[in-house]
Design a protein around this motif. Structure first.
Motif, mmCIF file in Angstrom:
data_model
loop_
_atom_site.group_PDB
_atom_site.id
_atom_site.type_symbol
_atom_site.label_atom_id
_atom_site.label_comp_id
_atom_site.label_asym_id
_atom_site.label_seq_id
_atom_site.Cartn_x
_atom_site.Cartn_y
_atom_site.Cartn_z
ATOM 1 N N MET A 151 -2.948 -9.580 -1.445
ATOM 2 C CA MET A 151 -1.820 -10.509 -1.341
ATOM 3 C C MET A 151 -0.859 -10.343 -2.502
ATOM 4 N N ALA A 152 -1.406 -10.144 -3.712
ATOM 5 C CA ALA A 152 -0.548 -9.903 -4.876
ATOM 6 C C ALA A 152 0.250 -8.613 -4.702
ATOM 7 N N THR A 153 -0.355 -7.608 -4.072
ATOM 8 C CA THR A 153 0.347 -6.357 -3.814
ATOM 9 C C THR A 153 1.492 -6.568 -2.833
ATOM 10 N N ILE A 154 1.256 -7.369 -1.788
ATOM 11 C CA ILE A 154 2.305 -7.654 -0.812
ATOM 12 C C ILE A 154 3.473 -8.379 -1.479
ATOM 13 N N GLU A 155 3.157 -9.362 -2.317
ATOM 14 C CA GLU A 155 4.236 -10.070 -3.012
ATOM 15 C C GLU A 155 4.962 -9.142 -3.974
ATOM 16 N N SER A 156 4.212 -8.256 -4.629
ATOM 17 C CA SER A 156 4.837 -7.279 -5.515
ATOM 18 C C SER A 156 5.803 -6.389 -4.752
ATOM 19 N N MET A 157 5.424 -5.983 -3.542
ATOM 20 C CA MET A 157 6.309 -5.176 -2.705
ATOM 21 C C MET A 157 7.568 -5.953 -2.364
ATOM 22 N N PHE A 158 7.414 -7.243 -2.043
ATOM 23 C CA PHE A 158 8.583 -8.065 -1.715
ATOM 24 C C PHE A 158 9.501 -8.206 -2.919
ATOM 25 N N LEU A 159 8.923 -8.495 -4.082
ATOM 26 C CA LEU A 159 9.732 -8.654 -5.283
ATOM 27 C C LEU A 159 10.480 -7.363 -5.604
ATOM 28 N N SER A 160 9.815 -6.222 -5.439
ATOM 29 C CA SER A 160 10.480 -4.943 -5.675
ATOM 30 C C SER A 160 11.627 -4.743 -4.698
ATOM 31 N N PHE A 161 11.425 -5.168 -3.462
ATOM 32 C CA PHE A 161 12.449 -4.982 -2.433
ATOM 33 C C PHE A 161 13.700 -5.794 -2.737
ATOM 34 N N ILE A 162 13.520 -7.022 -3.221
ATOM 35 C CA ILE A 162 14.689 -7.883 -3.429
ATOM 36 C C ILE A 162 15.286 -7.746 -4.824
ATOM 37 N N GLY A 163 14.607 -7.003 -5.726
ATOM 38 C CA GLY A 163 15.219 -6.729 -7.022
ATOM 39 C C GLY A 163 14.605 -7.429 -8.204
ATOM 40 N N ILE A 164 13.386 -7.960 -8.085
ATOM 41 C CA ILE A 164 12.714 -8.605 -9.202
ATOM 42 C C ILE A 164 11.674 -7.640 -9.756
ATOM 43 N N THR A 165 11.823 -7.266 -11.006
ATOM 44 C CA THR A 165 10.901 -6.334 -11.631
ATOM 45 C C THR A 165 9.515 -6.955 -11.744
ATOM 46 N N ASN A 166 8.492 -6.173 -11.445
ATOM 47 C CA ASN A 166 7.132 -6.677 -11.467
ATOM 48 C C ASN A 166 6.181 -5.530 -11.736
ATOM 49 N N VAL A 167 4.911 -5.862 -11.905
ATOM 50 C CA VAL A 167 3.882 -4.870 -12.191
ATOM 51 C C VAL A 167 3.318 -4.331 -10.889
ATOM 52 N N ASN A 168 3.113 -3.020 -10.833
ATOM 53 C CA ASN A 168 2.541 -2.385 -9.657
ATOM 54 C C ASN A 168 1.035 -2.611 -9.647
ATOM 55 N N TYR A 169 0.562 -3.471 -8.730
ATOM 56 C CA TYR A 169 -0.859 -3.813 -8.693
ATOM 57 C C TYR A 169 -1.717 -2.694 -8.118
ATOM 58 N N GLU A 170 -1.100 -1.757 -7.435
ATOM 59 C CA GLU A 170 -1.887 -0.696 -6.828
ATOM 60 C C GLU A 170 -2.297 0.359 -7.834
ATOM 61 N N LYS A 171 -1.659 0.374 -8.993
ATOM 62 C CA LYS A 171 -1.965 1.397 -9.988
ATOM 63 C C LYS A 171 -2.780 0.747 -11.097
ATOM 64 N N ARG A 172 -4.034 1.107 -11.232
ATOM 65 C CA ARG A 172 -4.946 0.422 -12.125
ATOM 66 C C ARG A 172 -4.848 0.936 -13.559
ATOM 67 N N GLU A 173 -4.555 2.227 -13.743
ATOM 68 C CA GLU A 173 -4.521 2.742 -15.102
ATOM 69 C C GLU A 173 -3.185 2.409 -15.753
#
Length: 311
Positions: free
Chosen positions: A226-248
């Protein structure tokens, strides 16, 4: 998902769409309309509103302006005898040389006369996107996914409850089992049971139905998804966020590349609104303006701080 009709940009009502879809997909899975999807619609739209800062006339309703612009895709600006220059939603029709709508009509009960408005002469459009569409399809896509994930989390929590399967000889013994479990769940310090609940060897006649509860529990994975989905949405609309899919740890180049991707759609929408507002200002002598929220602007040097965050 909600559909759209032509340049109107108005979502079909769910009852109409469900009636239409049921003719072709009677047993299909429909994620809306549900309370969860409406919850996430509101949540994501308010996130989207925070990306842009508008300067509009004080007499305009700012909430109506934002919802009309972001949900419907555009708002029509025109002059009235009583209220002066106003904005309202309406229908677009006609085609100019470039196959763009060239006429608009506004149906508002507060206006006695709603004549045909020629775009560029009698009215001007402030539009969110180059294709006159709003962001409802973007929001509803992520709302549907989020609602499905939250539903899965609820079902998973139920499935991870400790359950027992009891073998009874008759109905009376079954009721005895139910009473015992009820007393245990209620917190009784000691529960007395009939010896008939044990077999001839003295072993209890009940067994655990699901023993590996930790393996069954998927809540953490679903929460991360769910956090990844929200991260995708934030990236789409222009809000910088952390990529949860990349662990390192992220490198500078990866962070900067993600920032550029994040700002891409927001910049397109910003340019579309700015161009529309410039035309509207010239036509009606207004001082409309829009800019990105400075809190979401990321400088290349400052973005490297994300490198220090390990997920």
């Amino acid at each position: 998902m909600a559909g759209y009709s032509g340049f109107n940009g108005v979502p079909y009502l769910y009852d109409y769409q469900n009636g239409y879809d049921s003719q072709f997909r009677p047993y299909g899975m429909h994620s809306r309309p549900t309370g969860l999807t409406m919850f996430f619609d509101r949540y994501f739209f308010q996130k989207l509103f925070s990306v842009y800062k508008f300067n509009i006339p004080e007499q305009w309703d700012s909430d109506y302006f934002r919802y009309t612009l972001f949900v419907m895709g555009y708002t029509i600006v025109f002059n009235t005898d009583i209220l002066g220059v106003v904005n309202n939603h309406g229908s677009l029709y006609g085609r100019n040389f470039y196959y763009r709508p060239d006429r608009a009509i506004v149906a508002n009960p507060m206006l006695k006369n709603t004549p045909e408005l020629i775009i560029g002469r009698d009215c001007s459009l402030i539009k969110l996107t180059p294709d006159y569409r709003g962001a409802y399809d973007v929001v509803s896509t992520f709302s549907d996914l989020s609602a499905l994930i939250l539903q899965a989390m609820g079902v998973n929590l139920i499935n991870t409850k400790l359950a027992y399967v009891m073998a009874s000889d008759n109905k009376a013994m079954a009721e005895t089992f139910k009473t015992m479990i009820s007393d245990i769940d209620s917190g009784q310090p000691a529960v007395a049971v009939d010896k008939a609940m044990f077999d001839a060897d003295g072993n209890p006649r009940w067994t655990m139905f699901n023993q590996n509860l930790k393996q069954t529990f998927l809540g953490n994975d679903l929460a991360t998804f769910m956090a990844t989905i929200e991260s995708m949405f934030l990236s789409f609309i222009g809000i910088t966020n952390v990529n949860y899919e990349k662990r390192e740890r992220l490198t500078n180049d990866e962070v900067n590349a993600n920032n550029q991707n994040t700002q891409a759609i927001a910049q397109v929408w910003l340019d579309s609104m700015k161009e529309s507002m410039e035309k509207t200002n010239k036509m009606f002598g207004l001082n409309l303006s829009v800019e990105l929220n400075k809190e979401y602007e990321v400088k290349q040097n400052e973005s490297a701080v994300i490198n220090n965050r390990t997920l």
